[in-house]
Design a protein around this motif. Structure first.
Motif, PDB file in Angstrom:
ATOM      1  N   PHE A   1      35.862  36.058  36.002  1.00 35.20           N
ATOM      2  CA  PHE A   1      36.409  35.209  37.059  1.00 35.20           C
ATOM      3  C   PHE A   1      36.414  35.944  38.397  1.00 35.20           C
ATOM      4  CE2 PHE A   1      38.490  32.527  33.779  1.00 35.20           C
ATOM      5  CZ  PHE A   1      38.213  31.282  34.312  1.00 35.20           C
ATOM      6  N   LEU A   2      36.906  37.163  38.388  1.00 35.85           N
ATOM      7  CA  LEU A   2      37.018  37.926  39.631  1.00 35.85           C
ATOM      8  C   LEU A   2      35.647  38.230  40.227  1.00 35.85           C
ATOM      9  CD1 LEU A   2      39.902  40.312  38.532  1.00 35.85           C
ATOM     10  CD2 LEU A   2      40.059  38.387  40.143  1.00 35.85           C
ATOM     11  N   CYS A   3      34.695  38.550  39.397  1.00 39.51           N
ATOM     12  CA  CYS A   3      33.332  38.812  39.846  1.00 39.51           C
ATOM     13  C   CYS A   3      32.734  37.547  40.481  1.00 39.51           C
ATOM     14  CB  CYS A   3      32.481  39.291  38.673  1.00 39.51           C
ATOM     15  SG  CYS A   3      30.763  39.622  39.069  1.00 39.51           S
ATOM     16  N   ALA A   4      32.815  36.431  39.778  1.00 38.09           N
ATOM     17  CA  ALA A   4      32.264  35.171  40.282  1.00 38.09           C
ATOM     18  C   ALA A   4      32.950  34.754  41.574  1.00 38.09           C
ATOM     19  CB  ALA A   4      32.414  34.079  39.227  1.00 38.09           C
ATOM     20  N   GLN A   5      34.268  34.861  41.587  1.00 34.73           N
ATOM     21  CA  GLN A   5      35.050  34.451  42.753  1.00 34.73           C
ATOM     22  C   GLN A   5      34.696  35.299  43.974  1.00 34.73           C
ATOM     23  OE1 GLN A   5      39.408  35.119  42.600  1.00 34.73           O
ATOM     24  NE2 GLN A   5      39.537  32.888  42.691  1.00 34.73           N
TER      25      GLN A   5
ATOM     26  N   ALA B   1      31.996  36.860  44.571  1.00 38.01           N
ATOM     27  CA  ALA B   1      30.610  36.629  44.979  1.00 38.01           C
ATOM     28  C   ALA B   1      30.418  35.243  45.584  1.00 38.01           C
ATOM     29  CB  ALA B   1      29.673  36.799  43.786  1.00 38.01           C
ATOM     30  N   GLY B   2      31.366  34.340  45.334  1.00 40.57           N
ATOM     31  CA  GLY B   2      31.258  32.984  45.869  1.00 40.57           C
ATOM     32  C   GLY B   2      30.405  32.048  45.027  1.00 40.57           C
ATOM     33  N   CYS B   3      30.299  32.338  43.723  1.00 41.83           N
ATOM     34  CA  CYS B   3      29.533  31.441  42.856  1.00 41.83           C
ATOM     35  C   CYS B   3      30.481  30.674  41.924  1.00 41.83           C
ATOM     36  CB  CYS B   3      28.464  32.190  42.086  1.00 41.83           C
ATOM     37  SG  CYS B   3      29.061  33.449  40.976  1.00 41.83           S
ATOM     38  N   HIS B   4      29.931  29.719  41.214  1.00 37.43           N
ATOM     39  CA  HIS B   4      30.727  28.865  40.331  1.00 37.43           C
ATOM     40  C   HIS B   4      30.917  29.513  38.968  1.00 37.43           C
ATOM     41  CE1 HIS B   4      30.818  25.465  43.018  1.00 37.43           C
ATOM     42  NE2 HIS B   4      29.502  25.549  43.172  1.00 37.43           N
ATOM     43  N   MET B   5      32.139  29.455  38.468  1.00 33.98           N
ATOM     44  CA  MET B   5      32.476  30.014  37.166  1.00 33.98           C
ATOM     45  C   MET B   5      32.449  28.918  36.115  1.00 33.98           C
ATOM     46  SD  MET B   5      33.411  32.672  35.438  1.00 33.98           S
ATOM     47  CE  MET B   5      34.253  33.097  33.935  1.00 33.98           C
ATOM     48  N   LEU B   6      31.680  29.157  35.059  1.00 32.41           N
ATOM     49  CA  LEU B   6      31.663  28.310  33.876  1.00 32.41           C
ATOM     50  C   LEU B   6      32.332  29.134  32.786  1.00 32.41           C
ATOM     51  CD1 LEU B   6      27.977  27.013  34.109  1.00 32.41           C
ATOM     52  CD2 LEU B   6      30.032  26.010  35.101  1.00 32.41           C
ATOM     53  N   PHE B   7      33.534  28.726  32.398  1.00 33.85           N
ATOM     54  CA  PHE B   7      34.406  29.541  31.556  1.00 33.85           C
ATOM     55  C   PHE B   7      34.335  29.149  30.091  1.00 33.85           C
ATOM     56  CE2 PHE B   7      38.881  30.229  29.963  1.00 33.85           C
ATOM     57  CZ  PHE B   7      38.748  31.599  29.775  1.00 33.85           C
TER      58      PHE B   7
ATOM     59  N   ILE C   1      42.499  29.483  33.259  1.00 37.75           N
ATOM     60  CA  ILE C   1      42.091  28.185  33.806  1.00 37.75           C
ATOM     61  C   ILE C   1      43.043  27.761  34.911  1.00 37.75           C
ATOM     62  CG2 ILE C   1      41.882  25.717  33.270  1.00 37.75           C
ATOM     63  CD1 ILE C   1      40.815  26.665  30.467  1.00 37.75           C
ATOM     64  N   GLN C   2      44.337  27.911  34.669  1.00 29.61           N
ATOM     65  CA  GLN C   2      45.324  27.530  35.677  1.00 29.61           C
ATOM     66  C   GLN C   2      45.226  28.424  36.915  1.00 29.61           C
ATOM     67  OE1 GLN C   2      49.397  27.803  34.357  1.00 29.61           O
ATOM     68  NE2 GLN C   2      50.099  26.377  35.934  1.00 29.61           N
ATOM     69  N   LYS C   3      45.055  29.712  36.719  1.00 27.87           N
ATOM     70  CA  LYS C   3      45.030  30.654  37.837  1.00 27.87           C
ATOM     71  C   LYS C   3      43.742  30.577  38.650  1.00 27.87           C
ATOM     72  CE  LYS C   3      45.601  35.551  38.973  1.00 27.87           C
ATOM     73  NZ  LYS C   3      45.897  36.894  38.459  1.00 27.87           N
ATOM     74  N   TYR C   4      42.589  30.481  37.982  1.00 22.97           N
ATOM     75  CA  TYR C   4      41.305  30.594  38.677  1.00 22.97           C
ATOM     76  C   TYR C   4      40.558  29.277  38.869  1.00 22.97           C
ATOM     77  CZ  TYR C   4      42.000  35.570  37.990  1.00 22.97           C
ATOM     78  OH  TYR C   4      42.508  36.850  38.003  1.00 22.97           O
ATOM     79  N   LYS C   5      40.955  28.241  38.166  1.00 23.01           N
ATOM     80  CA  LYS C   5      40.353  26.920  38.302  1.00 23.01           C
ATOM     81  C   LYS C   5      38.819  26.966  38.260  1.00 23.01           C
ATOM     82  CE  LYS C   5      44.407  25.253  40.734  1.00 23.01           C
ATOM     83  NZ  LYS C   5      45.227  26.117  39.958  1.00 23.01           N
ATOM     84  N   PRO C   6      38.268  27.240  37.094  1.00 23.73           N
ATOM     85  CA  PRO C   6      36.812  27.326  36.974  1.00 23.73           C
ATOM     86  C   PRO C   6      36.131  25.993  37.285  1.00 23.73           C
ATOM     87  CG  PRO C   6      37.824  27.268  34.815  1.00 23.73           C
ATOM     88  CD  PRO C   6      38.944  27.397  35.808  1.00 23.73           C
ATOM     89  N   PHE C   7      34.872  26.056  37.640  1.00 26.58           N
ATOM     90  CA  PHE C   7      34.056  24.878  37.902  1.00 26.58           C
ATOM     91  C   PHE C   7      33.991  24.000  36.655  1.00 26.58           C
ATOM     92  CE2 PHE C   7      29.722  22.964  38.364  1.00 26.58           C
ATOM     93  CZ  PHE C   7      29.955  22.259  39.532  1.00 26.58           C
ATOM     94  N   PHE C   8      33.913  24.648  35.477  1.00 29.46           N
ATOM     95  CA  PHE C   8      33.905  23.941  34.201  1.00 29.46           C
ATOM     96  C   PHE C   8      34.379  24.899  33.120  1.00 29.46           C
ATOM     97  CE2 PHE C   8      31.628  22.483  30.306  1.00 29.46           C
ATOM     98  CZ  PHE C   8      32.218  21.238  30.195  1.00 29.46           C
TER      99      PHE C   8
END
Length: 133
Positions: A88-92, A94-100, A111-118
């Motif tokens: 999550f931290l890496c994706a965030q 870098a500005g890319c979308h996280m698929l968790f 999920i609550q803290k980082y709100k992934p794209f999916f």
């Protein structure tokens, strides 16, 4: 191997979507795993611990993988599939979308803290989502 993982690798490969691996495991170990599973054709880059200036959660290994893959798209067009807080931290950063990929005890918290794209529990769910968008 994770159930259904080959299906999602085939899906991305058939769509000509470049894939890479960014891990905090050593790249020589990752390459052995990839070879063992016969997945070499799928990945344009494998970046492991110590390969970049910093490891995850830094975005440095992700940027190295993107460079090695010769991908030239805006960061918000990149999907980072991961299952840890470091992902999550890496994706965030870098500005890319996280698929968790859910599965760890902390999944709900992440999920609550980082709100992934999916968020998904199986790669079949991920493929259904991707086909629908």
């Amino acid at each position: 191997a994770i159930p259904d993982s080959l299906h999602i690798l085939d899906f991305f490969f058939e769509k000509n979507i470049p894939m890479g691996i960014v891990s905090n495991k050593r790249s020589d170990l990752i390459k052995k795993e990839v070879e063992h599973h016969g997945w070499g054709k799928y990945f344009k880059a494998i970046v492991g611990a110590g390969d970049a200036d910093a490891d995850k959660p830094s975005f440095a290994p992700l940027m190295m993988a993107i460079e090695k893959s010769d991908v030239h798209v805006p960061m918000d067009n990149i999907w980072f599939v991961g299952d840890t807080e470091n992902d999550f931290l890496c994706a965030q950063s870098a500005g890319c979308h996280m698929l968790f990929l859910k599965g760890c005890a902390e999944s709900g918290y992440f999920i609550q803290k980082y709100k992934p794209f999916f968020s998904f529990s199986t790669y079949s769910e991920l493929k259904e989502f991707l086909v629908a968008i």
